[in-house]
Scaffold this active site. Structure first.
Site, PDB file in Angstrom:
ATOM      1  N   SER A   1      28.592  33.754  47.787  1.00  0.00           N
ATOM      2  CA  SER A   1      27.250  33.183  47.611  1.00  0.00           C
ATOM      3  C   SER A   1      27.098  31.817  48.260  1.00  0.00           C
ATOM      4  O   SER A   1      26.838  30.804  47.591  1.00  0.00           O
ATOM      5  CB  SER A   1      26.928  33.106  46.135  1.00  0.00           C
ATOM      6  OG  SER A   1      27.222  34.336  45.549  1.00  0.00           O
TER       7      SER A   1
ATOM      8  N   ARG B   1      27.898  26.568  56.042  1.00  0.00           N
ATOM      9  CA  ARG B   1      28.298  25.342  55.342  1.00  0.00           C
ATOM     10  C   ARG B   1      28.493  25.671  53.871  1.00  0.00           C
ATOM     11  O   ARG B   1      28.049  26.706  53.387  1.00  0.00           O
ATOM     12  CB  ARG B   1      27.238  24.252  55.490  1.00  0.00           C
ATOM     13  CG  ARG B   1      25.974  24.568  54.762  1.00  0.00           C
ATOM     14  CD  ARG B   1      25.074  23.383  54.506  1.00  0.00           C
ATOM     15  NE  ARG B   1      23.773  23.913  54.164  1.00  0.00           N
ATOM     16  CZ  ARG B   1      22.844  24.224  55.049  1.00  0.00           C
ATOM     17  NH1 ARG B   1      23.039  24.011  56.316  1.00  0.00           N
ATOM     18  NH2 ARG B   1      21.708  24.757  54.664  1.00  0.00           N
TER      19      ARG B   1
ATOM     20  N   ASP C   1      24.884  36.687  46.995  1.00  0.00           N
ATOM     21  CA  ASP C   1      24.576  37.146  45.629  1.00  0.00           C
ATOM     22  C   ASP C   1      23.139  37.648  45.486  1.00  0.00           C
ATOM     23  O   ASP C   1      22.858  38.568  44.710  1.00  0.00           O
ATOM     24  CB  ASP C   1      24.888  36.067  44.574  1.00  0.00           C
ATOM     25  CG  ASP C   1      24.259  34.716  44.867  1.00  0.00           C
ATOM     26  OD1 ASP C   1      23.669  34.539  45.947  1.00  0.00           O
ATOM     27  OD2 ASP C   1      24.380  33.818  44.005  1.00  0.00           O
TER      28      ASP C   1
HETATM   29  C1  GLC Z   1      23.309  28.440  47.258  1.00  0.00           C
HETATM   30  C2  GLC Z   1      23.954  29.251  48.360  1.00  0.00           C
HETATM   31  C3  GLC Z   1      23.306  30.609  48.473  1.00  0.00           C
HETATM   32  C4  GLC Z   1      23.334  31.303  47.126  1.00  0.00           C
HETATM   33  C5  GLC Z   1      22.662  30.415  46.083  1.00  0.00           C
HETATM   34  C6  GLC Z   1      22.669  31.040  44.692  1.00  0.00           C
HETATM   35  O1  GLC Z   1      22.011  28.161  47.621  1.00  0.00           O
HETATM   36  O2  GLC Z   1      23.834  28.563  49.589  1.00  0.00           O
HETATM   37  O3  GLC Z   1      23.992  31.400  49.434  1.00  0.00           O
HETATM   38  O4  GLC Z   1      22.672  32.521  47.217  1.00  0.00           O
HETATM   39  O5  GLC Z   1      23.323  29.165  46.031  1.00  0.00           O
HETATM   40  O6  GLC Z   1      23.957  31.256  44.218  1.00  0.00           O
END
Ligand code: GLC
Length: 507
Positions: A177, A192, A230
């Protein structure tokens, strides 16, 4: 004697007057301090205001950025990442699949047995493992070795009813995620870190290759068949149960959204058109920015002192600012910053500013939520959190009420902004209005700790979305809690993109 008495009386009278003056001065000082503190809150309240008109502007800006991000690489701060998920689980999937769900301070390993249309998710087992803080800022090898170790231990506990077929390699759906530039359904490079991770060496690397290396080192016969965000996992998990799911939103430590796009409507997609005609897009909406966002000096300072600061151009361009105004990692910290200013500039907690109050991230969002939901007549919970977490003992009820107001201002702003983001998606899909004669239903799968546990946030988000949509359209939109959908969703996507399925899905 008389003289002396008179003298004493005079002295006494003078002392009383002096004491009274002191009390008055003290009161005046206190009331001017209080006034200063109230001015700070009034200013906060004004700057955080989210009238419907402003939220509509935010939603419109979100729609515009979605178009721009889809049109070209780097066309918007919204990454609009093509997930390569073009086969959303239908329910026909069968077999045993694994998932690894990594996205915060804990990760989960799961295995599920899918029984097709009749059986559904027949059995599932999972284990949750916490990540030692030093591994969140260490090397990629350390992190992935640690994860593979847990995975191997979990695989070793396969039981009679829940084990891989002897002649088949185990398949894993990997929910990762963080922003990843996908290069296929099972590969992608890390753009990143977000949410407190900072392993610089991993940026730009293929996270599946890193995980696969670690899995091999452990001697595991397992292949990653799907790499998903996610939000994408949650969408797949949601769609498995509700065919009308069109988008998924995570409101947790971080925030983000994914939705189902017409593949033909993605100018930057140069691959063959999938037969399904659909492609899931991971928006990475945490990085959305717009001049319409109600930003305060606290947000700017938080951004600049965070692990992932943005470039500061004219005091305004901030990295992941939408996420920093909405998500669980940051809400408590914004409240702490406001309180700290009130303590420093208005002596709100007495003459000394407690050290704890000055410590970044000491006020976690669950503590903020506990204060915000405190229903006791003397706001006991607020008093306890102030004392135990922020080092401020003996607060009056009046002070505690102010704290609840601040929690309300910050949580409401986040909730309203997330509602505006959802409206932006609905607009992009043309589902923010009713088409004549069409019976449409749009389900949005929601997950994340903030959504699940911070009721006032959730209620505010849902009520605001209804208000923005109006009663008639709101009646066609369903917000569905997709509990832990991202893990199961990854296993389902490993199944729908299984290596053992025949590849005939493209024109
Ligand atoms: C952050 C991450 C993203 C993820 C979100 C929720 O924004 O960059 O990829 O989906 O958190 O967990």
């Amino acid at each position: 004697m008389r003289k002396a008495v008179v003298g004493a009386a005079l002295v006494g009278a003078a002392a009383v007057c002096a004491a009274a003056a002191l009390v008055v001065r003290h009161r005046m000082k206190n009331s001017s301090k209080w006034a200063k503190a109230m001015a700070i809150i009034k200013d906060l309240d004004d700057k955080c205001a989210t009238p419907l008109g402003k939220l509509r502007q935010v939603a419109d800006a979100m729609t515009v950025e979605m178009h721009a991000g889809l049109a070209s690489e780097g066309g918007s701060k919204l990454k609009m990442i093509i997930s390569y998920v073009d086969k959303i689980p239908t329910g026909d999937e069968k077999g045993l699949f694994y998932a690894l769900d990594l996205g915060g301070t804990n990760f989960r390993v799961l295995r599920v047995k899918l029984g097709g249309k009749e059986g559904g998710v027949m059995q599932q087992e999972f284990e949750e493992v916490s990540i030692p803080p030093e591994l969140m800022v260490g090397s990629p090898e350390q992190l992935f070795d640690y994860i593979a170790e847990a995975l191997a231990k979990f695989v070793a506990t396969e039981s009679e009813g829940l084990h891989a077929e002897p002649d088949k390699q185990r398949e894993l759906g990997f929910t990762f995620s963080f922003p990843v530039k996908q290069t296929s359904i099972a590969s992608g490079t890390l753009i990143r870190w977000t949410k407190g991770f900072k392993i610089d060496d991993a940026v730009g690397k293929d996270v599946v290759a890193e995980l696969t290396k670690a899995i091999k080192k452990k001697g595991l016969d397992m292949r990653v068949t799907a790499l998903v965000n996610d939000t994408v996992g949650t969408l797949a998990g949601g769609r498995y149960y509700h065919p009308d799911v069109i988008a998924a939103v995570i409101l947790g430590t971080g925030t983000n959204a994914a939705y189902v796009e017409r593949a033909s409507a993605i100018p930057k997609w140069h691959g063959p058109l999938p037969k399904s005609g659909e492609m899931v897009i991971n928006m990475e909406w945490g990085n959305f920015r717009s001049s319409h966002l109600p930003t305060t000096e606290y947000d700017v300072a938080l951004d600049q002192e965070s692990l992932n600061p943005g470039e500061q151009i004219k005091n305004h361009v901030l990295l992941q600012i939408y996420e920093k105004m909405i998500s669980g990692m940051y809400l408590g910290e914004i409240v702490r910053r406001v309180l700290c200013r009130m303590a420093e500039e208005a002596g709100f907690f007495g003459d000394v500013v407690p050290e704890q109050l000055k410590t970044p991230f000491i006020l976690r969002t669950p503590d903020m939520s506990a204060m915000h939901h405190d229903a006791s007549p003397d706001l006991k919970v607020v008093g306890t959190v102030l004392k135990d977490v922020l080092g401020v003992p003996n607060t009056s009820l009046k002070v505690r009420k102010v704290i609840v107001d601040i929690c309300d201002i910050i949580a409401s702003r986040g909730a309203c902004l997330s509602a505006a983001g959802i409206l932006g998606i609905l607009k992009k899909l043309g589902r923010d209005s009713l088409k004549q004669g069409e019976k449409q239903k749009s389900v949005i799968a929601l997950d994340g700790g903030l959504f699940e546990h911070y009721s006032k946030f959730r209620e505010c988000m849902e009520d605001t979305l209804k208000e923005l949509l109006g009663d008639e359209v709101a009646g066609t939109i369903v917000i569905e809690h997709s509990n832990d959908g991202s893990g199961i969703g990854a296993a389902l996507l490993a199944a729908s993109h299984s290596h053992y399925l025949e590849e005939e899905e493209y024109y």
